[in-house]
Design a protein around this motif. Structure first.
Motif, short mmCIF file in Angstrom:
data_model
loop_
_atom_site.label_atom_id
_atom_site.label_comp_id
_atom_site.label_asym_id
_atom_site.label_seq_id
_atom_site.Cartn_x
_atom_site.Cartn_y
_atom_site.Cartn_z
N UNK A 157 -0.09 -2.99 -62.95
CA UNK A 157 -0.60 -1.74 -62.38
C UNK A 157 0.24 -1.23 -61.21
N UNK A 158 0.62 -2.14 -60.28
CA UNK A 158 1.32 -1.68 -59.08
C UNK A 158 2.56 -2.51 -58.76
N UNK A 159 2.99 -3.37 -59.70
CA UNK A 159 4.20 -4.15 -59.47
C UNK A 159 4.06 -5.26 -58.46
N UNK A 160 2.84 -5.79 -58.29
CA UNK A 160 2.58 -6.84 -57.31
C UNK A 160 2.60 -8.21 -57.99
N UNK A 161 3.37 -9.12 -57.41
CA UNK A 161 3.50 -10.48 -57.94
C UNK A 161 3.14 -11.50 -56.87
N UNK A 162 2.94 -12.74 -57.32
CA UNK A 162 2.62 -13.84 -56.41
C UNK A 162 3.59 -14.99 -56.69
N UNK A 163 4.18 -15.55 -55.63
CA UNK A 163 5.09 -16.67 -55.81
C UNK A 163 4.30 -17.96 -56.00
N UNK A 164 5.00 -19.04 -56.32
CA UNK A 164 4.33 -20.33 -56.49
C UNK A 164 3.72 -20.83 -55.19
N UNK A 165 4.17 -20.27 -54.06
CA UNK A 165 3.61 -20.62 -52.75
C UNK A 165 2.52 -19.65 -52.32
N UNK A 166 2.07 -18.82 -53.26
CA UNK A 166 0.97 -17.86 -53.04
C UNK A 166 1.34 -16.74 -52.07
N UNK A 167 2.63 -16.41 -51.99
CA UNK A 167 3.06 -15.27 -51.19
C UNK A 167 3.18 -14.05 -52.08
N UNK A 168 2.85 -12.89 -51.51
CA UNK A 168 2.90 -11.65 -52.28
C UNK A 168 4.30 -11.06 -52.27
N UNK A 169 4.72 -10.55 -53.41
CA UNK A 169 5.98 -9.85 -53.58
C UNK A 169 5.67 -8.53 -54.28
N UNK A 170 6.01 -7.38 -53.70
CA UNK A 170 6.68 -7.13 -52.42
C UNK A 170 5.92 -7.74 -51.24
N UNK A 171 6.71 -8.05 -50.20
CA UNK A 171 6.17 -8.76 -49.03
C UNK A 171 5.08 -7.97 -48.33
N UNK A 172 5.30 -6.68 -48.14
CA UNK A 172 4.34 -5.88 -47.39
C UNK A 172 3.25 -5.38 -48.33
N UNK A 173 2.36 -6.30 -48.65
CA UNK A 173 1.25 -6.04 -49.57
C UNK A 173 0.02 -6.76 -49.04
N UNK A 174 -1.13 -6.33 -49.50
CA UNK A 174 -2.41 -6.91 -49.08
C UNK A 174 -3.32 -7.04 -50.30
N UNK A 175 -3.97 -8.19 -50.42
CA UNK A 175 -5.10 -8.32 -51.34
C UNK A 175 -6.33 -8.62 -50.51
N UNK A 176 -7.48 -8.18 -50.98
CA UNK A 176 -8.70 -8.39 -50.19
C UNK A 176 -9.92 -8.18 -51.06
N UNK A 177 -11.06 -8.56 -50.52
CA UNK A 177 -12.35 -8.32 -51.17
C UNK A 177 -13.27 -7.65 -50.16
#
Length: 214
Positions: A157-177
């Motif tokens: 949907x927005x090109x957001x990925x997660x590394x094996x260390x649970x970091x978001x790529x692109x870096x300046x991104x936010x997930x939340x509930x």
């Protein structure tokens, strides 16, 4: 999926706080911040996505998220990103001008928070909601990033990925509930003692609290 518009300037007070600058910016720093903001607005392609779910889809062994969603029957999962262009800008400035790179990096962090705040306003959640609560806060593990991104189909949907260390790529991104209820709810911010990062937290060393507004 929604393409976001940057409708306000980066908060200078919050930006100076992030830079550990005391008082107002001098003319040189002010000019650097103006240039950094221009570069960020050119590079950013902000996008966001959200999905409404039952809270059973969110709850796990975390006491922090359970307390935050207490009294809620639904939740909104959300993800916001500035896009890959900002990562490219950061890499470029780190090579060409480290001082500017620090200013751009901190400005991008403030900008993504502002966009997340703006996006909350357009989420059709319901009459009463809690504040945002992100993985890694309190004892809600950072590994929940992966589950949220998957549930939102955020990679597509927005090109957001997660590394094996649970970091978001692109870096300046936010997930939340965000918790949703048919009656007033406030949520519950985790205390420092509940936080899994309490012994490493830079804010805590400075006598600050991540629940404080910058």
């Amino acid at each position: 999926m929604m393409n976001l518009q940057i409708t306000r300037s980066i908060d200078r007070k919050a930006w100076l706080t992030a830079l550990h600058a005391k008082g107002a910016a001098d003319s040189r720093l002010s000019d650097q911040m103006d240039e950094a903001e221009r570069l960020l607005k050119e590079a950013a392609r902000p996008k966001a996505v959200y999905r409404l779910v039952g809270i059973d889809a969110i709850l796990n062994k975390s006491k922090s998220i359970a307390k935050h969603l207490e009294g809620c029957d639904k939740a909104a999962l959300m993800a916001v990103t500035l896009g890959a262009g900002v990562d490219q800008l950061l890499r470029k400035t780190q090579v060409t001008d480290m001082a500017m790179a620090v200013i751009v990096d901190s400005g991008a962090s403030i900008l993504i928070e502002q966009l997340a705040e703006d996006f909350e306003e357009v989420i059709e959640a319901g009459p009463f909601t809690t504040p945002r609560f992100s993985p890694g806060y309190g004892d809600w593990p950072i590994t929940e990033q992966t589950r949220i991104v998957r549930m939102l189909d955020a990679q597509r949907q927005i090109g957001l990925n997660v590394t094996k260390d649970s970091l978001l790529i692109p870096r300046k991104s936010i997930t939340a509930v965000i918790g949703i209820s048919d009656h007033p709810v406030k949520g519950s911010l985790a205390t420092c003692e509940q936080c899994i990062l309490k012994d490493k937290c830079e804010l805590r060393k400075e006598g600050k609290y991540c629940g404080d507004k910058l």
